[in-house]
Write a protein that holds these residues in place. Sequence first.
Motif, mmCIF file in Angstrom:
data_model
loop_
_atom_site.group_PDB
_atom_site.id
_atom_site.type_symbol
_atom_site.label_atom_id
_atom_site.label_comp_id
_atom_site.label_asym_id
_atom_site.label_seq_id
_atom_site.Cartn_x
_atom_site.Cartn_y
_atom_site.Cartn_z
ATOM 1 N N GLN A 129 0.800 -1.174 0.198
ATOM 2 C CA GLN A 129 -0.036 0.098 0.051
ATOM 3 C C GLN A 129 0.846 1.221 -0.103
ATOM 4 O O GLN A 129 0.526 2.217 -0.706
ATOM 5 N N GLN A 130 2.043 1.188 0.731
ATOM 6 C CA GLN A 130 2.782 2.426 0.734
ATOM 7 C C GLN A 130 3.406 2.755 -0.398
ATOM 8 O O GLN A 130 3.533 3.915 -0.802
ATOM 9 N N GLU A 182 1.036 4.240 -2.937
ATOM 10 C CA GLU A 182 0.660 5.894 -2.652
ATOM 11 C C GLU A 182 1.719 6.858 -3.085
ATOM 12 O O GLU A 182 1.597 7.947 -3.046
#
Length: 546
Positions: free
Chosen positions: A365-366, A369
């Motif tokens: 997820q990081q 982003e």
Amino acid sequence: MKSTRQNAPTAPRHPLLLTLLVSVWLVALPNLPLWRQLTQLPEVTGLRGLLFGLGLAVGIAALTHALLSLLNWRWLLKPVLTLFLLSAASGAYFMWSYGIVIDDPMIVNLIQTDPREATDLLNWRMLLALGLLGVLPTWWLWRQPVRALGWTRRAGGNLLSFTASLAVLVVSLLLIYQDFASVMRNHGMLRYLINPLNSFYAIGHVMAEPLDRETQQVLPIGEDARLVLPQGQPPATLIVVLGETARAGNFGINGYERDTTPRLAREDIVSLRNAWSCGTSTAASLPCMFSHLGKAAFEQRSANHESLVDVLHRAGLAVLWVDNQSGCKGVCERVPHLSTAERKLSPHCDGGECHDEVMLQELEQQIAELPAERRARGTVVFMHQMGSHGPAYHKRVPSAFKRFTPECASNALQECDRQQVVNAYDNTIAYTDHFLAETIGWLKKRPGPTAMVYVADHGESLGENNLYLHGLPYLIAPDVQKRVPWITWVSPAFEQQRGLRKSCLQAQQDRRVDHDHYFHSVLGMAGVRASEYRPQLDLYGSCMAP
Ligand SMILES: [Zn+2]
């Protein structure tokens, strides 16, 4: 009427008597680490050695007293003496227990230590040492009434005392000059043991540094940074693991007699077994590794520069820094970065401390982003490990991974049997093995070419010659503090895309390499070129198809 004098506990003392008593106390007790070291020198033996030690003690006391004479003013005296006593007590504890010396990098480490690390160092032995060497004499000091002296008399006395102290210093050094010169030439580290002047000197030196180095601005580097990969290729993911306090010799894959790295041994990795660090502490090594300058030029630099991380970012790659340590020492400030300190609820975190696996937990997820147009060119993630950070090795490893027992579970390492210290340390290497294998596993599941580079910042002493931890001045530090693991893994897709020949890399496994190669090799791995890039220092470039 009887005089009240009889009831007074002691007659007021002359202030210079207090400075003299404190100087003698400081030389005798808080300087025990220095005296211990001196008795171990081959040159200092017999009667001559005894006289040398005596002369040195008188010289150090005289130097301390000369300084205190200048600081002997009515309201200043007791606070100054307190500062000397408490600094000397804590310095003595660390030097005695861990065999360290107090120099500039040690002070920088101290300033940059986060509270997590500081509580690791607290223990009963330390409190006892601080109490006996610092608090007790301070308590005595503050109970002493001091004779009030007029300003001119005090100034005159101070000047006289300062001059007399200097004279004693000169005479004592002249008497032992021959031995003094040769001992100092051969064992220059002894000056870092002179307590508490070593701490004051290092603090002064570190504080003065910004004056001769421009720290207000950080000079840009890699302004012409660009990706040199052919168009239309799938974007690659590179994970760069920054190891912590890992000594190369304790890795099973590097020939250690214990199998501390069973999982890496099953992966198709290349381990460079003769790699050397830039410094012996995080504060010294990390900025040096990420600099384009190399060790020699970095230590002489007149300005601060941006880092490897900035160059990758300038080339248009998606860059992320994940920190499970006390921070990136300034190298990641201008790119997206996050710290695991905010992730206390993870199953990998316990009591304010997160095990390194936490960095993989939300990585997907990081990365998602980060800006899409950058990800389309490729992604580089730096993971800064907690690794084998001491002295609380036992806290670095989840209990299920503790394979070497019994382990030292105290942070006062010298209280434990040496084998228990080694067991606790080897458990951290075994956990790093697990963490790196998990990282490789994570990369294998990711689409596109992937690769991992793992290099540690410095090594560690585990009680050899009574030395523990790390951070000795580079010239005198033992090799175990300077030899670091350097491990590379690449996916078949990466191998193909870059034409990287593993056999070529494998052939360099015993070649001497060092942190000077780091900046250029990571750029080479990422496919980035800039005017700071030097192909002869790129360990990977020479093994890639042109
Ligand atoms: Zn470190």
